[in-house]
Design a protein around this motif. Structure first.
Motif: not given
Length: 286
Positions: A170-179
């Motif tokens: 899971v690459d959190v940098s690919t979506s503003p929904r992820l942190r």
């Protein structure tokens, strides 16, 4: 956290497990002298902490007798004694450094030409492990999901967190929904059906690795029954057979179907309020 009850130390000639020797030491042991080694032989030394729950993760080091495991400092306290016609005894201390020594060992070899001795410090870290793992959860579509990954580890050890979903990172940098928080907690906002899956938190460090998994389910409104059909009953008078195909359940088990009726454009009224969720048809009479 369990209290340390002792250490388990073992050594063996490199890749020769049949030569292994194992000793159990008190928890206050700070130095242990390994004896009976063969000169100019490579050994593997393993040390593990012990608690009432059992043995912790092994920490191992490879060393050659008479040769220090790291680059030594200059020799000190050189002394020559016992001079004989064909032999002489020579001893020296080799300076070694370590960031946080918690266990020490000493290797010695000798022959007719003298005695060499080397000492080294062995670092023993508290094992890194996940103590607050993620848990299975079900959230409503559009809301937030939080996956925890609490870890206990040695204060001097840094930990790296990696989250995977169904085997993919899971690459959190690919979506503003992820942190991803510094403590390893994964946040997913505005959840949707694409977030459904098994999430695995993997932690890596020099003090050990660990991983835990949990499943995330995203619920939403069920779809309307598909392919509805009505036909006159061939068995009962003034009755019709209603059939349908089960549709998407919104990722949550159906509880019941509700059948409503409207006659001559009148408001809809409930005719049957508790149709079993496994049914795909009913007969309505009257």
């Amino acid at each position: 956290m369990e209290s340390l009850t002792g250490y388990r130390i073992s050594w063996e000639e490199f890749n020769r497990t049949n030569t292994r020797v194992t000793h159990y030491l008190p928890n206050l042991t700070q130095e242990y002298r390994v004896t009976g080694l063969t000169a100019l032989t490579t050994y593997t030394i393993q040390v593990a902490g012990m608690t009432s729950k059992g043995q912790g993760q092994l920490s191992s080091s490879t060393i050659s007798s008479g040769v220090p495991p790291e680059m030594p400092g200059p020799p000190t306290n050189i002394a020559i004694s016992n001079i004989g016609p064909r032999s002489v005894a020579r001893s020296l201390n080799l300076a070694m450094t370590a960031r946080r020594p918690s266990h020490a060992g000493r290797l010695r070899h000798s022959n007719s030409r003298g005695i060499d001795e080397a000492a080294a410090d062995l670092l023993v870290w508290a094992r890194t492990r996940i103590t607050k793992p993620p848990v299975d959860q079900s959230v409503i579509k559009g809301t937030k999901a939080v996956m925890s990954c609490g870890v206990t580890h040695d204060p001097s050890v840094s930990v790296r967190y990696v989250w995977e979903k169904s085997g993919s990172v899971v690459d959190v940098s690919t979506s503003p929904r992820l942190r991803l928080d510094p403590d390893g907690t994964l946040h997913l906002s505005q959840t949707w059906s694409g977030d459904i899956g098994t999430y695995t938190c993997r932690v890596t460090s020099v003090g050990g690795n660990d991983s835990r998994s949990a499943h995330l389910r995203v619920r939403q409104l069920p779809h309307a029954p598909e392919i509805p059909s009505a036909a006159l009953s061939q068995v009962e008078k003034r009755a019709i057979n209603l059939t349908w195909a089960q549709a998407f359940d919104g990722n949550s088990p159906l509880i019941r179907y509700i059948l409503e009726v409207s006659e001559n454009n009148a408001p809809w009224t409930v005719l049957l309020a508790n149709i079993e969720p496994e049914w795909t048809g009913v007969t309505v009479g009257g």
